[in-house]
Design an enzyme around this catalytic site. Structure first.
Site, PDB file in Angstrom:
ATOM      1  N   LEU A  26     -12.840  -6.529  24.642  1.00 23.37           N
ATOM      2  CA  LEU A  26     -11.118  -7.649  24.581  1.00 23.37           C
ATOM      3  C   LEU A  26     -10.682  -6.878  22.717  1.00 23.37           C
ATOM      4  CD1 LEU A  26     -13.578 -10.052  25.173  1.00 23.37           C
ATOM      5  CD2 LEU A  26     -11.635  -9.582  26.503  1.00 23.37           C
TER       6      LEU A  26
ATOM      7  N   GLY B 133     -17.616  -3.829  14.562  1.00 23.61           N
ATOM      8  CA  GLY B 133     -17.720  -4.043  15.813  1.00 23.61           C
ATOM      9  C   GLY B 133     -16.824  -3.942  17.288  1.00 23.61           C
TER      10      GLY B 133
ATOM     11  N   VAL C 273     -15.447  -6.145  20.636  1.00 22.33           N
ATOM     12  CA  VAL C 273     -15.643  -7.286  21.237  1.00 22.33           C
ATOM     13  C   VAL C 273     -15.333  -7.593  22.588  1.00 22.33           C
ATOM     14  CG1 VAL C 273     -14.301  -9.664  21.125  1.00 22.33           C
ATOM     15  CG2 VAL C 273     -14.660  -8.949  19.293  1.00 22.33           C
TER      16      VAL C 273
ATOM     17  N   LYS D 221     -19.234 -10.426  20.230  1.00 31.03           N
ATOM     18  CA  LYS D 221     -18.351  -9.737  18.868  1.00 31.03           C
ATOM     19  C   LYS D 221     -19.881  -8.626  18.999  1.00 31.03           C
ATOM     20  CE  LYS D 221     -15.653 -10.573  15.162  1.00 31.03           C
ATOM     21  NZ  LYS D 221     -15.251 -10.849  14.380  1.00 31.03           N
TER      22      LYS D 221
ATOM     23  N   ASP E 198      -6.815 -16.094   5.319  1.00 31.73           N
ATOM     24  CA  ASP E 198      -6.812 -14.992   6.096  1.00 31.73           C
ATOM     25  C   ASP E 198      -6.327 -15.618   6.875  1.00 31.73           C
ATOM     26  OD1 ASP E 198      -6.231 -12.226   6.548  1.00 31.73           O
ATOM     27  OD2 ASP E 198      -7.708 -11.717   7.295  1.00 31.73           O
TER      28      ASP E 198
HETATM   29  P1  ADP Z   1     -12.957  -8.640  12.819  1.00 33.05           P
HETATM   30  O1  ADP Z   1     -12.448  -9.748  12.895  1.00 33.05           O
HETATM   31  O2  ADP Z   1     -13.697  -8.578  12.656  1.00 33.05           O
HETATM   32  O3  ADP Z   1     -11.163  -7.533  13.001  1.00 33.05           O
HETATM   33  P2  ADP Z   1     -11.841  -9.579  16.017  1.00 33.05           P
HETATM   34  O4  ADP Z   1     -12.797 -11.458  15.572  1.00 33.05           O
HETATM   35  O5  ADP Z   1     -10.500  -9.733  14.691  1.00 33.05           O
HETATM   36  O6  ADP Z   1     -12.458  -9.362  15.080  1.00 33.05           O
HETATM   37  O7  ADP Z   1     -11.992  -9.453  17.001  1.00 33.05           O
HETATM   38  C1  ADP Z   1     -11.129  -8.112  17.252  1.00 33.05           C
HETATM   39  C2  ADP Z   1     -10.485  -8.675  18.318  1.00 33.05           C
HETATM   40  O8  ADP Z   1     -11.429  -8.952  19.536  1.00 33.05           O
HETATM   41  C3  ADP Z   1      -9.266  -9.730  18.084  1.00 33.05           C
HETATM   42  O9  ADP Z   1      -8.197  -9.212  17.692  1.00 33.05           O
HETATM   43  C4  ADP Z   1      -9.092  -9.690  19.829  1.00 33.05           C
HETATM   44  O10 ADP Z   1      -8.213  -9.310  20.621  1.00 33.05           O
HETATM   45  C5  ADP Z   1     -10.452  -9.615  20.446  1.00 33.05           C
HETATM   46  N1  ADP Z   1     -11.535 -10.940  20.245  1.00 33.05           N
HETATM   47  C6  ADP Z   1     -11.675 -11.461  18.997  1.00 33.05           C
HETATM   48  N2  ADP Z   1     -12.267 -12.514  19.603  1.00 33.05           N
HETATM   49  C7  ADP Z   1     -12.272 -12.739  20.968  1.00 33.05           C
HETATM   50  C8  ADP Z   1     -12.465 -14.068  21.704  1.00 33.05           C
HETATM   51  N3  ADP Z   1     -12.989 -14.737  21.285  1.00 33.05           N
HETATM   52  N4  ADP Z   1     -11.649 -14.047  23.106  1.00 33.05           N
HETATM   53  C9  ADP Z   1     -10.730 -12.688  23.776  1.00 33.05           C
HETATM   54  N5  ADP Z   1     -10.270 -11.361  22.379  1.00 33.05           N
HETATM   55  C10 ADP Z   1     -11.287 -11.435  21.491  1.00 33.05           C
END
Ligand code: ADP
Length: 408
Positions: free
Chosen positions: A81, A87, A89, A104, A197
């Site tokens: 995703l 790492g 997701v 994640k 953030d």
């Molecule tokens: P980080 O905060 O460590 O940078 P994120 O939580 O933003 O990582 O996750 C990275 C990417 O994964 C997001 O930009 C999104 O595209 C995808 N993603 C994260 N959480 C979800 C979720 N619950 N459902 C679908 N996609 C997700």
């Protein structure tokens, strides 16, 4: 991961040497127990499209194990995703319930100890919250090397990507998004949690549809609590400042008001501005100039896209972006504001949308549910917004990313 896990989670020990402890506690689960426990939970969640429902009564299982093999038994891993700071997701389907989740995966070794600390903070905060517009953490699996956060899946991806494809949202569409966002932030601020953030990239869309008026309804979820903090209570903070003796307390300490949560409100202002016109309120060719603009906090509404936006909405934007945090509207005031609650402004905005909808909405007759894929090929940006700020732009996109966050 904190062993104390003070914030309402169910700590689960799956290491052999901890078996005795596990058996002696009603709260502790073994890895074997997990599918049956999650079964009813996941069914409930899938029955409710918009409300998360009663998931685990505030207890988030935290399952410790020797290695990740058991997770592969519970879930089938699917498409990636996204790439997070710690790492990947990945979409995962529970084999027993066939419910889909976003997992994640974090390699603790690669992330490093300071990044793991940030992640632990995020996990602890997520364990302590339950709100329909805040991402739900279903459970945590932890091995000596890895951490797996099982989160609700947001099928429609990032709000930022939907905005990029649409160009901008109508005033009504923006109002619904801001209503959900404001209610999530009121909830957090009431719990003394500051997100710190908030940005379009950290707002995920669980589902969406086009309503009878051809307007897009998004079910949003606030995510990424990596920089969030839980503030100390006022008396606790004051006691610390004075080392526990009030006779030495200076008057400014007694009178001091803590406006630190107000940074979230500013971010809501930036988000709302971007939803309405597609561009950030402050753009410049260098960071120095950008900060100058932010310090002035003057919003511009000259672009023709703003002609169809009500004065009420513009006034809310000005209140959200007051330079002095003491004068900035609070989350609760925003939620109670006339713009979010008044049926009159709702009607006016509905009239406005007739003019703007053609360039931004997909016909309701073609689809009642709008997924990101359906948006592809839609009008990129209205001519009014597309030409804005063509020079190299510096935006406040990643203002507070800590140095410890790194891509893996
Ligand atoms: P980080 O905060 O460590 O940078 P994120 O939580 O933003 O990582 O996750 C990275 C990417 O994964 C997001 O930009 C999104 O595209 C995808 N993603 C994260 N959480 C979800 C979720 N619950 N459902 C679908 N996609 C997700």
């Amino acid at each position: 991961m904190s062993q104390t896990s003070s914030m309402g989670s169910t700590e689960v020990l799956a290491l052999p040497e901890r078996k005795k402890e596990r058996n002696s506690s009603r709260d502790f689960l073994s890895v074997k127990d997990v599918p049956s426990r999650t079964l009813s939970v996941e069914r409930k969640a899938s029955q409710q499209q918009w409300n998360r429902g009663n998931i685990t009564e505030g207890k988030i299982p935290h399952i410790r194990m020797d290695n990740g093999a058991a997770i592969e038994e519970i879930y089938t891993f699917g498409r990636v995703l996204g790439q997070g700071s710690f790492g990947l997701v990945v979409e995962a389907t529970n084999k027993e319930t066939e419910t889909k989740w976003a997992i994640k995966k974090v390699n603790k070794e690669k992330a490093g100890s300071s990044a793991v600390k940030l992640l632990e903070r995020e996990v602890n905060i997520l364990k302590s919250v339950r709100h329909e517009h805040i991402i739900h953490l279903e459970q945590v699996f932890e091995t000596p090397k890895k951490m797996y956060l099982v989160m609700e899946l947001c099928e429609d991806g990032e709000l930022k990507k939907i905005l990029d494809r649409k160009g901008h949202f109508s005033e009504n569409e923006t109002r619904w998004i801001i209503q959900s966002l404001a209610s999530a932030i009121v909830y957090l601020h009431n719990k003394d949690i500051v997100h710190r953030d908030l940005k379009l990239e950290n707002i995920m869309v669980k589902s969406s549809f086009i309503d009878a008026n051809n307007e897009m309804r998004l079910n949003i979820k606030v995510t990424d609590f990596g920089l969030a903090v839980k503030k100390q209570g006022r008396s606790e903070a004051m006691m610390q400042t004075t080392c526990g003796t009030p006779i030495y307390m200076a008057p400014e300490v007694i009178n001091a008001h803590d406006y630190s949560q107000q940074c979230d409100i500013w971010s809501i202002g930036v988000i709302m501005y971007m939803l309405l016109c597609g561009d950030p309120p402050f753009m410049a060719s260098s960071e120095e100039k950008l900060f100058e603009l932010i310090r002035k906090g003057e919003l511009r509404f000259e672009d023709p896209v703003w002609d169809s936006v009500s004065e009420n909405a513009k006034s809310v934007l000005r209140q959200l972006t007051k330079v002095d945090p003491a004068h900035r509207i609070t989350a609760k005031e925003l939620l109670d504001s006339q713009w979010l609650t008044s049926p009159t402004s709702h009607k006016k905005a509905t009239a406005n949308i007739v003019d703007t909808c053609h360039s931004t909405c997909t016909s309701a007759s073609t689809s009642s549910r709008l997924l990101p894929a359906d948006l592809k090929g839609e009008a990129e940006k209205t001519p009014a917004t597309a030409g804005q700020g063509t020079a190299a732009k510096v935006t406040a996109k990643s203002t507070v990313q800590p140095k410890t966050k790194k891509k893996l």
